[in-house]
Design an enzyme around this catalytic site. Structure first.
Site, PDB file in Angstrom:
ATOM      1  N   HIS A 189      -4.020  -4.189   7.872  1.00  0.00           N
ATOM      2  CA  HIS A 189      -4.131  -3.012   8.733  1.00  0.00           C
ATOM      3  C   HIS A 189      -3.228  -3.128   9.967  1.00  0.00           C
ATOM      4  CE1 HIS A 189      -5.941   0.885   9.335  1.00  0.00           C
ATOM      5  NE2 HIS A 189      -5.611   0.682  10.592  1.00  0.00           N
ATOM      6  N   HIS A 211      -5.749   3.682  -1.883  1.00  0.00           N
ATOM      7  CA  HIS A 211      -7.094   4.002  -1.390  1.00  0.00           C
ATOM      8  C   HIS A 211      -7.447   5.409  -1.864  1.00  0.00           C
ATOM      9  CE1 HIS A 211      -9.877   4.329   2.423  1.00  0.00           C
ATOM     10  NE2 HIS A 211     -10.516   4.562   1.291  1.00  0.00           N
ATOM     11  N   ASN A 238       0.853  -1.191   0.000  1.00  0.00           N
ATOM     12  CA  ASN A 238       0.000   0.000   0.000  1.00  0.00           C
ATOM     13  C   ASN A 238       0.893   1.247   0.000  1.00  0.00           C
ATOM     14  OD1 ASN A 238      -1.413   2.290   1.118  1.00  0.00           O
ATOM     15  ND2 ASN A 238      -3.078   0.919   1.663  1.00  0.00           N
ATOM     16  N   THR A 269      -8.478   3.818   8.320  1.00  0.00           N
ATOM     17  CA  THR A 269      -9.680   2.972   8.305  1.00  0.00           C
ATOM     18  C   THR A 269      -9.769   2.225   9.645  1.00  0.00           C
ATOM     19  OG1 THR A 269      -9.187   2.703   5.962  1.00  0.00           O
ATOM     20  CG2 THR A 269     -10.972   1.367   6.850  1.00  0.00           C
TER      21      THR A 269
HETATM   22  N1  PXP Z   1      -5.973  -3.058   3.996  1.00  0.00           N
HETATM   23  C1  PXP Z   1      -6.962  -2.139   3.925  1.00  0.00           C
HETATM   24  C2  PXP Z   1      -8.288  -2.578   3.424  1.00  0.00           C
HETATM   25  C3  PXP Z   1      -6.730  -0.801   4.304  1.00  0.00           C
HETATM   26  O1  PXP Z   1      -7.732   0.095   4.236  1.00  0.00           O
HETATM   27  C4  PXP Z   1      -5.433  -0.426   4.713  1.00  0.00           C
HETATM   28  C5  PXP Z   1      -5.115   0.995   5.047  1.00  0.00           C
HETATM   29  O2  PXP Z   1      -5.986   1.561   5.861  1.00  0.00           O
HETATM   30  C6  PXP Z   1      -4.447  -1.409   4.765  1.00  0.00           C
HETATM   31  C7  PXP Z   1      -4.737  -2.712   4.399  1.00  0.00           C
HETATM   32  C8  PXP Z   1      -3.042  -1.077   5.172  1.00  0.00           C
HETATM   33  O3  PXP Z   1      -2.980  -0.725   6.505  1.00  0.00           O
HETATM   34  P1  PXP Z   1      -1.621  -0.151   7.079  1.00  0.00           P
HETATM   35  O4  PXP Z   1      -1.339   1.117   6.344  1.00  0.00           O
HETATM   36  O5  PXP Z   1      -1.901   0.059   8.512  1.00  0.00           O
HETATM   37  O6  PXP Z   1      -0.561  -1.182   6.825  1.00  0.00           O
END
Ligand code: PXP
Length: 240
Positions: A194, A45, A9, A103
């Protein structure tokens, strides 16, 4: 055991760029570096408030990326329109609250249920793989299947917080494991994401049946630390 895919991400590359309102650092460049280093997919996102990724990032990354793009969207008409235009191979539907920092939890599958169902049908018609971002709840796994999703992504925020705070995490681990087992038995592909760090990802990777991790904040944060020394040395060389 089959290999767990890694979705990278890159939202927070855009966060840093937007802090200057300029074009540097480029999320596209980050996406291409992740691709070169064997990321399995790139996650972005597109938030309603465009606080990090912008529409132009989506178009540019979609055009240049060879590995699958995983677009996270809220269940809104605007996002359906954007997803239908760009047709990313992967889509993850996530909850969105304007004032949240990130999120904060999984989707409420009873909220706008009718629209959610239509949204999933429309996205699948575009040949996108559709995932729902949910809490590790058995009820939500069953409802995700009923709604027609291809995959679920389990929100690991609570689990990761327990690990970060050195608290007991076994109960939450079992909750996630049960959700993974049920999801797999219903034919859903199960992902997790997450708050994942080296430590929490390692522990969760022991649950067989999780097919994909999506990791952002920690991965981008660690990249700063692993590159900081090298960048300082390069500047030293340039200025002297
Ligand atoms: N998966 C989803 C669906 C997310 O919305 C997010 C970011 O909010 C992530 C994974 C990645 O989370 P993080 O940035 O905490 O690694």
């Amino acid at each position: 055991m089959s290999k767990i895919r890694l979705g990278v991400n890159i939202d927070h590359v855009a966060t840093v760029r937007n802090a200057r309102g300029d074009t540097y650092p480029s999320p596209l460049r980050a996406a291409l570096i992740a691709q070169k280093n064997k990321a399995d997919s790139i996650t972005i996102h597109l938030r309603e408030d465009r606080r990090h990724i912008k529409d132009s990032d989506l178009a540019e990354i979609k055009k240049k990326l060879k590995i699958p793009l995983n677009l996270e969207i809220a269940a809104t008409q605007e996002m359906l329109k954007i997803a239908s235009k760009n047709k990313p191979p992967y889509i993850c539907i996530v909850p969105e609250r304007r004032k949240e920092i990130t999120t904060e939890g999984g989707l409420n599958l009873n909220y706008k249920k009718k629209f959610l169902k239509i949204l999933i049908i429309r996205l699948k018609k575009n040949k996108s793989r559709v995932s729902l971002f949910i809490e590790p709840s058995l009820k939500d796994i069953i409802n995700s299947k009923k709604l027609g999703a291809d995959c679920v992504e389990i929100h690991t925020g609570k689990f990761c917080n327990l690990i970060n705070e050195n608290k007991k995490y076994k109960k939450e681990f079992i909750r996630i494991k049960k959700a993974v087992i049920l999801g797999n038995s219903l034919g859903l592909e199960v992902h997790a994401g997450h708050g994942l760090t080296y430590k929490s990802a390692k522990i969760l990777s022991k649950i067989s049946g999780i097919k994909e991790f999506n990791i952002g904040h920690f991965l981008i944060g660690e990249s700063i630390f692993s590159g900081l020394g090298k960048t300082i040395k390069k500047f030293r060389k340039i200025i002297n």
